[in-house]
Scaffold this motif. Sequence first.
Motif, PDB file in Angstrom:
ATOM      1  N   THR A  21      73.420  31.950   6.135  1.00 19.98           N
ATOM      2  CA  THR A  21      74.387  32.966   5.688  1.00 19.98           C
ATOM      3  C   THR A  21      74.242  34.261   6.496  1.00 19.98           C
ATOM      4  OG1 THR A  21      74.025  32.051   3.493  1.00 19.98           O
ATOM      5  CG2 THR A  21      75.310  34.061   3.615  1.00 19.98           C
ATOM      6  N   ALA A  22      72.984  34.654   6.778  1.00 18.08           N
ATOM      7  CA  ALA A  22      72.749  35.927   7.474  1.00 18.08           C
ATOM      8  C   ALA A  22      73.391  35.911   8.861  1.00 18.08           C
ATOM      9  CB  ALA A  22      71.253  36.191   7.588  1.00 18.08           C
TER      10      ALA A  22
ATOM     11  N   ILE B 250      76.714  50.640   8.214  1.00 16.34           N
ATOM     12  CA  ILE B 250      75.905  50.094   7.108  1.00 16.34           C
ATOM     13  C   ILE B 250      75.906  48.566   7.160  1.00 16.34           C
ATOM     14  CG2 ILE B 250      75.870  49.792   4.592  1.00 16.34           C
ATOM     15  CD1 ILE B 250      76.873  52.728   4.411  1.00 16.34           C
TER      16      ILE B 250
ATOM     17  N   LEU C  15      73.818  47.271  10.164  1.00 18.13           N
ATOM     18  CA  LEU C  15      72.370  47.343   9.916  1.00 18.13           C
ATOM     19  C   LEU C  15      71.950  46.249   8.942  1.00 18.13           C
ATOM     20  CD1 LEU C  15      69.623  48.717  10.178  1.00 18.13           C
ATOM     21  CD2 LEU C  15      70.279  50.275   8.358  1.00 18.13           C
ATOM     22  N   ALA C  16      72.748  46.045   7.876  1.00 20.74           N
ATOM     23  CA  ALA C  16      72.409  45.009   6.903  1.00 20.74           C
ATOM     24  C   ALA C  16      72.398  43.640   7.562  1.00 20.74           C
ATOM     25  CB  ALA C  16      73.405  45.041   5.745  1.00 20.74           C
TER      26      ALA C  16
ATOM     27  N   SER D 170      69.383  43.326  10.013  1.00 20.34           N
ATOM     28  CA  SER D 170      68.110  43.218   9.300  1.00 20.34           C
ATOM     29  C   SER D 170      67.975  41.858   8.635  1.00 20.34           C
ATOM     30  CB  SER D 170      67.997  44.292   8.222  1.00 20.34           C
ATOM     31  OG  SER D 170      68.206  45.541   8.781  1.00 20.34           O
ATOM     32  N   ALA D 171      69.064  41.382   8.008  1.00 14.23           N
ATOM     33  CA  ALA D 171      69.013  40.068   7.358  1.00 14.23           C
ATOM     34  C   ALA D 171      68.713  38.991   8.395  1.00 14.23           C
ATOM     35  CB  ALA D 171      70.327  39.793   6.647  1.00 14.23           C
TER      36      ALA D 171
ATOM     37  N   GLY E  37      65.093  39.094   9.334  1.00 16.19           N
ATOM     38  CA  GLY E  37      64.273  38.481   8.281  1.00 16.19           C
ATOM     39  C   GLY E  37      64.315  36.963   8.362  1.00 16.19           C
TER      40      GLY E  37
ATOM     41  N   TRP F  55      74.549  48.800  15.956  1.00 21.48           N
ATOM     42  CA  TRP F  55      74.413  49.617  14.742  1.00 21.48           C
ATOM     43  C   TRP F  55      74.057  51.052  15.096  1.00 21.48           C
ATOM     44  CZ3 TRP F  55      69.296  51.415  13.617  1.00 21.48           C
ATOM     45  CH2 TRP F  55      69.282  52.383  12.598  1.00 21.48           C
TER      46      TRP F  55
ATOM     47  N   LEU G 181      77.904  59.887  12.558  1.00 21.51           N
ATOM     48  CA  LEU G 181      77.257  61.183  12.300  1.00 21.51           C
ATOM     49  C   LEU G 181      77.959  62.315  13.034  1.00 21.51           C
ATOM     50  CD1 LEU G 181      73.405  60.703  12.214  1.00 21.51           C
ATOM     51  CD2 LEU G 181      74.930  61.417  10.384  1.00 21.51           C
TER      52      LEU G 181
ATOM     53  N   LEU H 100      81.208  62.976  11.278  1.00 20.70           N
ATOM     54  CA  LEU H 100      80.975  63.579   9.954  1.00 20.70           C
ATOM     55  C   LEU H 100      80.627  65.057  10.122  1.00 20.70           C
ATOM     56  CD1 LEU H 100      80.590  63.110   6.869  1.00 20.70           C
ATOM     57  CD2 LEU H 100      78.176  62.758   7.341  1.00 20.70           C
ATOM     58  N   TRP H 101      79.796  65.341  11.138  1.00 20.93           N
ATOM     59  CA  TRP H 101      79.394  66.731  11.411  1.00 20.93           C
ATOM     60  C   TRP H 101      80.618  67.596  11.692  1.00 20.93           C
ATOM     61  CZ3 TRP H 101      74.660  68.690  10.649  1.00 20.93           C
ATOM     62  CH2 TRP H 101      74.420  69.983  11.103  1.00 20.93           C
TER      63      TRP H 101
ATOM     64  N   VAL I 171      83.788  66.978  10.770  1.00 24.65           N
ATOM     65  CA  VAL I 171      84.603  67.120   9.550  1.00 24.65           C
ATOM     66  C   VAL I 171      83.967  68.133   8.605  1.00 24.65           C
ATOM     67  CG1 VAL I 171      85.443  65.918   7.489  1.00 24.65           C
ATOM     68  CG2 VAL I 171      85.622  64.820   9.715  1.00 24.65           C
ATOM     69  N   ALA I 172      82.636  68.048   8.446  1.00 20.15           N
ATOM     70  CA  ALA I 172      81.941  68.937   7.508  1.00 20.15           C
ATOM     71  C   ALA I 172      81.987  70.383   7.973  1.00 20.15           C
ATOM     72  CB  ALA I 172      80.492  68.470   7.333  1.00 20.15           C
ATOM     73  N   SER I 173      82.070  70.605   9.294  1.00 18.25           N
ATOM     74  CA  SER I 173      82.001  71.971   9.800  1.00 18.25           C
ATOM     75  C   SER I 173      83.404  72.608   9.909  1.00 18.25           C
ATOM     76  CB  SER I 173      81.295  72.010  11.156  1.00 18.25           C
ATOM     77  OG  SER I 173      81.984  71.204  12.080  1.00 18.25           O
TER      78      SER I 173
ATOM     79  N   LEU J 236      67.579  50.145   3.347  1.00 20.70           N
ATOM     80  CA  LEU J 236      68.658  49.166   3.542  1.00 20.70           C
ATOM     81  C   LEU J 236      68.164  48.006   4.401  1.00 20.70           C
ATOM     82  CD1 LEU J 236      71.585  48.252   3.298  1.00 20.70           C
ATOM     83  CD2 LEU J 236      72.148  49.677   5.254  1.00 20.70           C
TER      84      LEU J 236
ATOM     85  N   SER K 264      68.006  44.230   3.006  1.00 22.42           N
ATOM     86  CA  SER K 264      68.820  43.201   3.664  1.00 22.42           C
ATOM     87  C   SER K 264      67.941  42.083   4.206  1.00 22.42           C
ATOM     88  CB  SER K 264      69.612  43.806   4.818  1.00 22.42           C
ATOM     89  OG  SER K 264      70.348  44.896   4.391  1.00 22.42           O
ATOM     90  N   ALA K 265      66.823  42.449   4.827  1.00 24.77           N
ATOM     91  CA  ALA K 265      65.916  41.429   5.368  1.00 24.77           C
ATOM     92  C   ALA K 265      65.416  40.541   4.231  1.00 24.77           C
ATOM     93  CB  ALA K 265      64.756  42.090   6.099  1.00 24.77           C
TER      94      ALA K 265
ATOM     95  N   VAL L 169      65.918  36.492   3.729  1.00 22.74           N
ATOM     96  CA  VAL L 169      64.786  35.571   3.529  1.00 22.74           C
ATOM     97  C   VAL L 169      64.984  34.769   2.244  1.00 22.74           C
ATOM     98  CG1 VAL L 169      62.320  35.459   3.055  1.00 22.74           C
ATOM     99  CG2 VAL L 169      63.176  36.961   4.853  1.00 22.74           C
TER     100      VAL L 169
ATOM    101  N   ASP M  55      67.735  33.964   0.810  1.00 23.87           N
ATOM    102  CA  ASP M  55      68.792  32.971   1.040  1.00 23.87           C
ATOM    103  C   ASP M  55      68.223  31.725   1.716  1.00 23.87           C
ATOM    104  OD1 ASP M  55      71.614  32.142   1.267  1.00 23.87           O
ATOM    105  OD2 ASP M  55      71.179  32.306   3.406  1.00 23.87           O
TER     106      ASP M  55
ATOM    107  N   TRP N 252      75.900  67.287   4.095  1.00 24.29           N
ATOM    108  CA  TRP N 252      77.168  68.019   3.932  1.00 24.29           C
ATOM    109  C   TRP N 252      76.891  69.506   3.754  1.00 24.29           C
ATOM    110  CZ3 TRP N 252      81.891  66.088   4.705  1.00 24.29           C
ATOM    111  CH2 TRP N 252      82.972  66.862   4.348  1.00 24.29           C
TER     112      TRP N 252
ATOM    113  N   ALA O 233      75.649  70.946   7.106  1.00 22.61           N
ATOM    114  CA  ALA O 233      76.734  71.020   8.096  1.00 22.61           C
ATOM    115  C   ALA O 233      77.727  72.123   7.751  1.00 22.61           C
ATOM    116  CB  ALA O 233      77.450  69.675   8.187  1.00 22.61           C
TER     117      ALA O 233
END
Lengths: 152, 152
Positions: free
Chosen positions: A41-42, A92, A95-96, A99-100, A103, A135, A143, A146-147, A149-151, B95, B99-100, B104, B106, B147, B150
């Motif tokens: 699945t991973a 996100i 990375l998930a 990492s999966a 593993g 990732w 980032l 986002l920086w 938008v936030a500023s 995370l 995820s890892a 595992v 699974d 937030w 920033a």
Amino acid sequence: MDETQGSVGTTASLSLRLGQAIFSSAALLLMSVGVEFYSYTAFCFLVTIMGLVIPWSCTLAMFDIYSAFSGCSLRLPGLMVIVVIGDAVLSILSLAAASASAGVIDVLLHFDRNYCPPKFCGRYQLSTAMAFLAWFLTAASSLFNLWLVASW
Amino acid sequence: MDETQGSVGTTASLSLRLGQAIFSSAALLLMSVGVEFYSYTAFCFLVTIMGLVIPWSCTLAMFDIYSAFSGCSLRLPGLMVIVVIGDAVLSILSLAAASASAGVIDVLLHFDRNYCPPKFCGRYQLSTAMAFLAWFLTAASSLFNLWLVASW
């Protein structure tokens, strides 16, 4: 703060997008061509997410090229929010998935030598490494935007 | 923008920190007490990261309580940068670990019934779910504080 390097429309952003497209394509090809990835699945998750990162990065790379050549800024508030949310979600998920996969590879290497001949395992590992790089670049894009938008 | 809910010194931040401490403690205890977690690198990684999240969240929860009761703001620029970076690093690691572990579990469920009796596997799954919740709250804290920084 309009000159935030790495945000939409800058050359740094274009480099990040091209890097994302290259690394995610490499991860997708290494995992899907000639390797039995669909048993885990991973690995299926990794292939799916890399398949989403490629069109996303290519589209935003085209936006950056258009901005650079035409001189028109595409930094509309609505668009920037979509870009930030899209980048955050994809980073996100990348990375998930990476990492999966890491593993699973660890388990395969230590417990299941039969399921993981060196030729396959090497490609799984390389693909996962590429996914981690994709990732990292997606998170960086997210980032920077986002920086910005936030500023505002 | 000083009233950003969820940033250091607010009651929302205190709730987030308490949630992080509770979920990471639950993940750590479910994974480490009476279960053979040390056979798998991903599970050891999860236990290590949850062991880092607990003192971090408790320390910042005490900061929040101090701010709430004394009325003194602890939003010094240097401190805020450390909090944002610490939260970001811990949320990325949480995370990755969750995820890892999910990857595992699974593999264990589908290929290695002998290695994963229902009693153990149920606890691995619960622990991973708790780690995902701890990640979500840590990421939320990190975003709220980022937030605030920033928008200064």
